[in-house]
Design a protein around this motif. Structure first.
Motif, mmCIF file in Angstrom:
data_model
loop_
_atom_site.group_PDB
_atom_site.id
_atom_site.type_symbol
_atom_site.label_atom_id
_atom_site.label_comp_id
_atom_site.label_asym_id
_atom_site.label_seq_id
_atom_site.Cartn_x
_atom_site.Cartn_y
_atom_site.Cartn_z
ATOM 1 N N ASN A 204 -9.422 -16.249 19.360
ATOM 2 C CA ASN A 204 -9.649 -14.993 18.656
ATOM 3 C C ASN A 204 -8.963 -13.863 19.408
ATOM 4 N N THR B 109 -11.902 -18.059 14.764
ATOM 5 C CA THR B 109 -11.822 -19.474 15.146
ATOM 6 C C THR B 109 -12.918 -19.829 16.146
ATOM 7 N N ASP B 110 -13.336 -21.079 16.057
ATOM 8 C CA ASP B 110 -14.260 -21.607 17.064
ATOM 9 C C ASP B 110 -13.490 -22.470 18.054
ATOM 10 N N GLU C 37 -11.484 -24.760 17.234
ATOM 11 C CA GLU C 37 -11.042 -25.984 16.547
ATOM 12 C C GLU C 37 -10.571 -25.722 15.124
#
Lengths: 358, 358, 358, 358
Positions: free
Chosen positions: C324, D273-274, D276
């Motif tokens: 991020n 995003t995490d 993944e």
């Protein structure tokens, strides 16, 4: 529509006239990230260039393609690839005298009817053999993508007049065998025939005439299962493209017309397996059954008519004045276009085969 | 996609398997208001039916098309025309033994790879010659629309094995000459060759074998100016359709492969005019220059391989067990499919030509 | 395939990336012999150029198209028309910082996935609004051919934010009324709204933000009977092209979404005749019934989202690092692309309508 | 062409008229070996059938599809799949009085012009809503193939008149949420609105009138990277098909027309995003950026006009006599076709999405 191929996932749109500003092609649908060696593309295009041996036209073509889009850092971007070849060597005067007098065997008259007399007739305009240069460009690019998937193509002069080269060994053909032939200045399997074939051309040339021939083309490395019945098979697509090459008047796959005098027991290619792979013992079907590849080399032959541009006086018609007349074509023309058409046929095969694999 | 032709203004979508519920065709793009004589359509289809003379299969086909849509009060409605032919005579047992043993020359193996083994293999499934019945239906309809515009087509057996019929007079061909030949039970220009040709087939049959041949097809009445370079010309469209006919392995327009041993001065068709019309003195180009009609009869020849279904034992492979084996094909099969393919080739020409005129 | 339209008789193939060598278009299928006033084409293209009023980007675009082929002596030749616009003003550094950081609302991330990271991301690459320049070129050419058949098109800003222009009088619309609006520097029917609309844009700009709007487009002079059900009607073709314009996210024909709160008795356009012509009293259907023109003006509205390029910091993702991050887009960008999209929408309509008439 | 979709790898050709022998569809290009549960196909088709609640027509439709080809042992064969629905309930007298009197809002007049008066006008002929039955069949088949790839679609009534259901949660939408709604007899997310919406329809019905509405459709499980700029994106294909549904007059993706009154900072969907996976925080773009899926649910809304068949007297024209007249439509008609159009819109989405994945 006319000069656009559309296979759903891949389209190839060719433009240009012999004596206009430029000719070129847009290839839409190439996958992104494929490396394209531009030098190798130029090499491929050079195979279409006029030969120095007097067989082909001495017009000094500069077929250098400028890539406008779709190619970055040596790779396809995935978005449309456009290449433009500027027309720099335009002696339109050479053609000035023929204007509305139809050259027999050419598309002057049919083009005039088709386009209400508005088409560019200088040098044959859009019907010129020069328009195959962008087709070759497209075929060169497609060919490199195919090679990265282990698929190779090649073509050679099968015959000019009644002097024949050998045929490919359609059962045991390898990429190496294809490569060996296509790098030759004069693409023959059996180069001992070169002199005899060139004589055939020279003979025509001396008679102020031209001569036809055939080209055999093959593709190796294509797995079984590619293509579809009925109208979207390998034969359908290859022939759709190949008849876009000016002067091509016939195509046959595998044994082709020879099938017409064969028994089924001779014609059928028996299958054989080593337990892992399936092959055929013969390859009369040119690697295609039901429009679908069977894993054997794809083989087809194309008939090329003698170039219609001959220096001899010919009876014809002025289609505007509607008068009979006699035409003497000035300028320099190939006495035989078969050698230069070899990479064009190969390009057509590359486009057709790649269109199935995207 | 596979069995759908799409020419923008006209699409033809064929469906069906030999032993499924039904086969048929959707023709989308026919103009509204054209009279179609259904009886004449049946007559056309009947020309494809097995002959009683022992040359063709004795399987009793009932090719009766039921029109689902697009046809009302004897006329095309303009919206899609669909015809379905129910499969009523399905002796799938005849074919029971061959299952995963690939019949040489057939699409059994390639079809299995292409469709992950899911395709209907009974009787050849979608690859069966039976699937040409809807193509013939479509061609019959298109042909009637063409006739209302003064365009006629016809086809005949050019040769079976090495016994040849005459060729069409490609310069002076008339609709009447075409008609005269195509109504014959055995479509030859020179019927004195009939016996000799039938002997050729009988000879193959007695050897438990089959034999190939060629079909010549022609179209009269087409004006100059129809078709487009490079990929959308008459040659491109006809060949795309024609290679959809099972067993077709080659096509040539006009002199075709014979061009390869011609001089330009022999090959070029000189133009001549009476002040009103333009014609060519010869018609080596089969009525097509640059992909565009020149007003002369369209003439092309198609090579048909011997039907691969022969009773002789053949070496082949069980592609599931991956074992070599020997196959003996049971059931009744044509020893020569050329006679039955004649109207199919004509149908292909009709579809191609009409697609340019809508 | 991606940027090629194929309507069978007409194909339009667009190529190019914002910062590549050039962008352009191949139009294949234009009939031969139509006069095209090149100066008028340039005028049309100029309508898409950035405005000097601060509403549009100050990047100095030089959208001069060089015609490569298909155009001779002021007329279409009938063979493919190609125009190339060289990219001369490429400050790729402006965009250097965003590389693998996805700009929200843009196609950076989806393009990277689609093309395996190989696409040209400089300036948005093939997704750039700049790629509409060749679309406008094509629309300008098609528009001139339509005008020679008495068909005129025009478009205007319907609203930006919640400030609305008037709508076309969809019943009595004339070519003159269309013309009057489209030549304006700021295309509004009611120019008294100009200031208020520009304030709306300025307000967005001052907030380092952008704003969306709608464009209404109309075509007059199209006779009844053009278009086909179900998938090849006027609505289908226009919408296929219009969604090719970046930032377009909705389209409605005639009353469109307002239909959803109408009774049939309000919605139905009653027919009326003077004994010679048939018209409708209202035009809620936007001139289209069953995909087919009914002789009334074609009217549709397009929704354009606010340009995603805004100077405000935005949360997003570096899709290579999978992290991020926060993005601040540098460079100069239009605060509202609606005014510049007006001729693009009109171009789309021209291409769609002409494609039915060739 | 008209009722044939052609996406290169997949074509869908629909045929039939309301009161002809049969209607149906050919789907060409489905991969072989996919299991299709025929009972589930019937369930899908049943969702389009008239409801018993008085909202939809009481004509007793028997939409039973007979599969002619392409389906064997519960699986697709890979070759063209054809289904025919026989027309059994043809009371053409109901429609007898309208013949050449154009029903306002219908395609009677435009169809007559388009097809030279030859089209089948009984019950609307090819323009009838009944023709969506084969489209639904095709969508049902495509949907099952999508589900086997983890892709699910659904649709619901968004509003009828000014009574609104809720919208899908376009960020967190699941296959289960879609499924839950679509199995309902009356497809609403919030079924507490059912009564109010039905009242809206009843009100229209009592006035001998009809009413319009909107349908929201969504697709989950589609990975990022599907679709292409400019003309072959998800928006382009969905809208091309959706405008093939009679009465659809508008489409918007994500926020659609609401974008026109948004700031970029509101409109842009920020990425997150995490580590993944990449998602967006909002989904104003309806899962599509640059024509390409971004991994979020695809969401679009379609505007459906009130059915033009209303019992009230309407002024119109006899287009053969060229006289003004008044029409009173007899027979039973839906006062609102929105509920029955729900599975049709879903079917359109299924075909579009699958066409990208073959």
């Amino acid at each position: 529509m006319s000069s656009s191929l559309n296979f759903g996932n891949l389209s190839v749109s060719i433009f240009g006239e012999s004596h206009g500003n430029g000719i070129g092609v847009v290839i839409d649908g190439l996958p992104g990230g494929y490396e394209i060696d531009f030098e190798k593309v130029l090499d491929f295009i050079a195979r279409r260039a006029p030969k120095k041996d007097g067989i082909s036209t001495r017009r000094n073509e500069k077929d250098f393609p400028e890539i406008m889009s779709g190619y970055l850092n040596g790779k396809t971007t995935g978005t449309p690839l456009c290449a433009v070849i500027k027309n720099t060597d335009q002696h339109s005067k050479d053609y000035g005298n023929i204007q509305t007098v139809a050259r027999p065997g050419h598309a002057d008259y049919t083009g005039a009817v088709r386009y209400n007399g508005a088409n560019d007739i200088r040098g044959g305009g859009h019907f010129s053999g020069r328009i195959t240069a962008p087709l070759v460009f497209a075929g060169a690019v497609c060919g490199q993508i195919l090679e990265q998937q282990g698929i190779h193509s090649g073509a050679h002069i099968l015959n000019i007049g009644n002097v024949f080269d050998e045929r490919y060994d359609s059962v045991n053909l390898t990429a190496e065998a294809l490569e060996e032939v296509k790098v030759k200045e004069f693409p023959l399997i059996n180069s001992s025939k070169e002199e005899k074939i060139k004589e055939e051309v020279k003979k025509a040339s001396e008679k102020l005439d031209s001569i036809g021939g055939c080209i055999e083309c093959a593709v190796t490395g294509l797995k079984a299962g590619v293509g579809s019945p009925m109208f979207d098979g390998i034969e359908n697509r290859i022939s759709q493209i190949v008849f876009g090459i000016p002067a091509v008047k016939g195509i046959e796959f595998g044994a082709g017309f020879a099938f017409s005098d064969m028994y089924g027991s001779e014609a059928n290619d028996e299958f054989i397996t080593d337990g892992e792979n399936i092959r055929t013992v013969t390859n009369n079907n040119g690697g295609i059954l039901g429009g679908i590849s069977n894993g054997m080399p794809i083989v087809f032959t194309v008939a090329v008519k003698p170039t219609p541009s001959i220096a001899r006086p010919q009876k014809t018609v002025d289609y505007v004045k509607m008068e009979n007349t006699v035409l003497e074509i000035k300028g320099r023309h190939d006495a035989c276009i078969v050698p230069r058409a070899v990479p064009v046929v190969e390009a057509a095969a590359n486009i057709a085969i790649l269109s199935f694999l995207i």
